[in-house]
Design a protein around this motif. Structure first.
Motif, PDB file in Angstrom:
ATOM      1  N   GLN A  60       2.873   1.624  -3.392  1.00  0.00           N
ATOM      2  CA  GLN A  60       2.049   2.041  -4.528  1.00  0.00           C
ATOM      3  C   GLN A  60       1.630   3.502  -4.417  1.00  0.00           C
ATOM      4  OE1 GLN A  60      -1.012  -1.017  -4.334  1.00  0.00           O
ATOM      5  NE2 GLN A  60      -0.175  -2.018  -6.147  1.00  0.00           N
ATOM      6  N   HIS A  61       1.276   3.944  -3.239  1.00  0.00           N
ATOM      7  CA  HIS A  61       0.785   5.317  -3.120  1.00  0.00           C
ATOM      8  C   HIS A  61       1.926   6.335  -3.190  1.00  0.00           C
ATOM      9  CE1 HIS A  61      -2.852   3.188  -2.000  1.00  0.00           C
ATOM     10  NE2 HIS A  61      -3.511   4.309  -2.193  1.00  0.00           N
ATOM     11  N   LEU A 114      -3.300   7.706  -6.698  1.00  0.00           N
ATOM     12  CA  LEU A 114      -2.949   8.200  -5.366  1.00  0.00           C
ATOM     13  C   LEU A 114      -4.171   8.244  -4.462  1.00  0.00           C
ATOM     14  CD1 LEU A 114      -0.853   9.444  -3.443  1.00  0.00           C
ATOM     15  CD2 LEU A 114      -1.370  11.678  -4.465  1.00  0.00           C
ATOM     16  N   SER A 145      -2.369   9.385 -12.392  1.00  0.00           N
ATOM     17  CA  SER A 145      -1.566   9.230 -11.175  1.00  0.00           C
ATOM     18  C   SER A 145      -2.299   9.813  -9.966  1.00  0.00           C
ATOM     19  CB  SER A 145      -0.192   9.889 -11.346  1.00  0.00           C
ATOM     20  OG  SER A 145      -0.296  11.236 -11.765  1.00  0.00           O
ATOM     21  N   PHE A 188       0.831  -1.202   0.000  1.00  0.00           N
ATOM     22  CA  PHE A 188       0.000   0.000   0.000  1.00  0.00           C
ATOM     23  C   PHE A 188       0.867   1.256   0.000  1.00  0.00           C
ATOM     24  CE2 PHE A 188      -2.126   3.430   2.264  1.00  0.00           C
ATOM     25  CZ  PHE A 188      -3.361   3.500   1.639  1.00  0.00           C
ATOM     26  N   ALA A 231       2.681   6.559  -6.861  1.00  0.00           N
ATOM     27  CA  ALA A 231       1.674   7.383  -7.534  1.00  0.00           C
ATOM     28  C   ALA A 231       1.944   8.865  -7.298  1.00  0.00           C
ATOM     29  CB  ALA A 231       0.278   7.007  -7.030  1.00  0.00           C
ATOM     30  N   LEU A 232       2.349   9.212  -6.072  1.00  0.00           N
ATOM     31  CA  LEU A 232       2.701  10.602  -5.773  1.00  0.00           C
ATOM     32  C   LEU A 232       3.888  11.049  -6.624  1.00  0.00           C
ATOM     33  CD1 LEU A 232       2.552  13.200  -4.078  1.00  0.00           C
ATOM     34  CD2 LEU A 232       3.964  12.055  -2.357  1.00  0.00           C
ATOM     35  N   GLY A 266      -6.551   6.187  -4.546  1.00  0.00           N
ATOM     36  CA  GLY A 266      -6.985   4.828  -4.238  1.00  0.00           C
ATOM     37  C   GLY A 266      -7.799   4.151  -5.312  1.00  0.00           C
ATOM     38  N   THR A 318      10.521   5.163  -1.028  1.00  0.00           N
ATOM     39  CA  THR A 318       9.428   4.293  -1.460  1.00  0.00           C
ATOM     40  C   THR A 318       9.885   2.846  -1.546  1.00  0.00           C
ATOM     41  OG1 THR A 318       8.431   6.099  -2.728  1.00  0.00           O
ATOM     42  CG2 THR A 318       7.792   3.859  -3.329  1.00  0.00           C
ATOM     43  N   ASP A 377      -6.779   0.602  -6.238  1.00  0.00           N
ATOM     44  CA  ASP A 377      -6.872  -0.402  -5.164  1.00  0.00           C
ATOM     45  C   ASP A 377      -8.108  -1.274  -5.298  1.00  0.00           C
ATOM     46  OD1 ASP A 377      -4.600   0.752  -4.138  1.00  0.00           O
ATOM     47  OD2 ASP A 377      -5.672   1.996  -2.691  1.00  0.00           O
TER      48      ASP A 377
END
Length: 472
Positions: free
Chosen positions: A19-20, A89, A85, A16, A23-24, A91, A263, A94
């Motif tokens: 991935q986030h 970010l 993106s 989690f 994305a950021l 969700g 990350t 998900d």
């Protein structure tokens, strides 16, 4: 085949976070492209993409823009990447089906690969390849409702190992100041783009600077091996990497290099560290076709690792090299050599016989009274290239004349890359570039003058030129 070892719900929190944060980073990268690409690389930019595409085929630079290029089409691609993106970010990926989640992550990778491969000198930094390689691995991580595939997390740890260990090796093999622990006597002052706290870091006691260098060597040459150890050792190693990267974030501006490195470190963190995160546990079985794809990915990345391993073990190690045009299986490293004195190129203009007035850049040092700003994880590409120009004029050979011409025309797109245009009403008749030596003010100088820098003229970098001069 028993696939139980292949997936682990214990790493749902790690996936989690990875991935986030990715994305950021994608969001920052696409926003940077939206804001800066047109003046740097657009149809009338400093190094125009149409000219590059005419000389480079698809095999040399795989990119969607071989199908079509216009500034409007590029803007559409960059804004699409920004929107996707941002959705990831928030969700959106998900909750998608597995195949759809993979398509979304693959779309981000293809869009950004298309930009990087036509980005020329402006996109030649190691963090571009690092984002692409991490982003490619993220395609196979899966959404929240399927268990995380351990081989992909291991591949991310392997990528982090190459980032850290490669950087450590290049330092030990490169400049002697890394070996005698004196590198940080200079680096905080001479780094590409100092931040608000860089002056404070520079003025730390020299024994502490030596401790900093020794700690850096430990983090880059010893700690990476712990990423592959059983828990909780792997988590401890990852936390050390994160703390070190946060130290770098405080001491300077390095675009999203530190963010991607942090990350990747989360991929090694188990529930001992991240178990408190309220992430829903996976409730769907992992399809066999997906597990087979992960096996293929793992075998491919192991094969591609031959080149970066050979580079790390070789006597002539290079930094930040992509061995293929997909930017997979890259080698990394930074600051194999340290400059002892800071030089800056200061650009000025004048209108007729008036005095010379200085152009202010958004990030790089200019006005000695201005405190260095916090820019990272955003990336100011022009400012970074100006730092390289101060090291060697060759870095600006392909674009600096066009930059000066744009200033002489008050090109509104190029001027958006700057903090202040001293000629808002009409363009200057002449521009020039001067060479200065910069150093941070001492505590006493700061109290007496309020300045952050002391600068001394060294000479002329580009003599005064007009539009007529550039047209000859």
């Amino acid at each position: 085949m028993n696939w139980q070892w292949f997936v682990s719900a214990d790493y749902a929190q790690a996936r989690f976070v990875v991935q986030h944060l990715l994305a950021l980073t994608y969001l920052l990268a696409f926003l940077t492209a939206v804001n800066q690409f047109r003046p740097l690389l657009g149809e009338h930019g400093l190094t125009p993409v149409p000219r590059f595409l005419a000389a480079a085929g698809f095999r040399r630079a795989p990119s969607l823009f071989h199908l079509h290029y216009s500034d409007r089409f590029f803007a559409a691609v960059a804004w699409l990447g920004t929107a996707v993106s941002a959705a990831v970010l928030a969700g959106a990926a998900d909750v998608l089906p597995l195949w759809a989640s993979m398509v979304v992550w693959a779309l981000l990778w293809v869009l950004y690969l298309s930009i990087v491969n036509i980005g020329q000198v402006w996109y030649s930094f190691g963090w571009e390849s690092l984002l692409l390689e991490a982003g490619f691995l993220a395609i196979f991580l899966g959404p929240a409702h399927v268990p995380p595939p351990m081989p992909v997390l291991w591949l991310m740890c392997w990528l982090l190992f190459r980032v850290e260990f490669g950087a450590g090796l290049i330092k030990m093999r490169g400049d002697s100041c890394w070996r005698d622990l004196t590198a940080l006597y200079y680096h905080h002052e001479t780094q590409p783009m100092p931040g608000p706290l860089s002056r404070r870091f520079h003025q730390l006691p020299r024994p502490l600077h030596r401790v900093e260098v020794a700690a850096n060597h430990f983090t880059q040459l010893v700690v990476p091996f712990g990423l592959f150890a059983p828990q909780p050792v792997a988590s401890v190693a990852a936390v050390i990497v994160v703390v070190t990267q946060l130290w770098l974030v405080l001491s300077g501006n390095f675009a999203w290099l530190n963010l991607v490195t942090i990350t990747l470190a989360f991929a090694a963190m188990g529930p001992q560290v991240l178990g408190w995160l309220p992430v829903p546990l996976p409730d769907s079985p992992a399809p066999v076709w997906w597990l087979a794809l992960v096996l293929v990915l793992t075998a491919t990345m192991v094969a591609l690792s031959y080149w970066p391993v050979r580079n790390m073990l070789g006597r002539r190690q290079v930094m930040n090299r992509s061995f293929n045009k997909l930017h997979l299986g890259n080698t990394y490293g930074a600051f194999g050599s340290i400059t002892r004195t800071r030089y800056e190129v200061v650009v000025e203009g004048r209108d007729g016989g008036s005095r010379w007035r200085e152009y202010d850049f958004k990030g790089k040092p200019g006005d000695p009274m201005r405190r260095p700003p916090q820019v990272a994880p955003y990336h100011l590409r022009l400012d970074w290239l100006m730092w390289f120009c101060a090291i060697s004029p060759g870095y600006g050979r392909g674009w600096l004349p066009r930059f000066l011409e744009a200033l002489l025309r008050n090109d509104r797109h190029v001027l958006k890359l700057l903090r202040r245009n001293p000629f808002p009403e009409s363009p200057p008749t002449e521009v020039r570039a001067r060479f200065f030596r910069y150093r941070f003010t001492t505590a006493r100088e700061r109290r007496e003058t309020g300045a952050w820098w002391v600068r001394d003229p060294v000479g002329e970098y580009v003599p005064p030129v007009s539009l007529d001069d550039l047209a000859r």
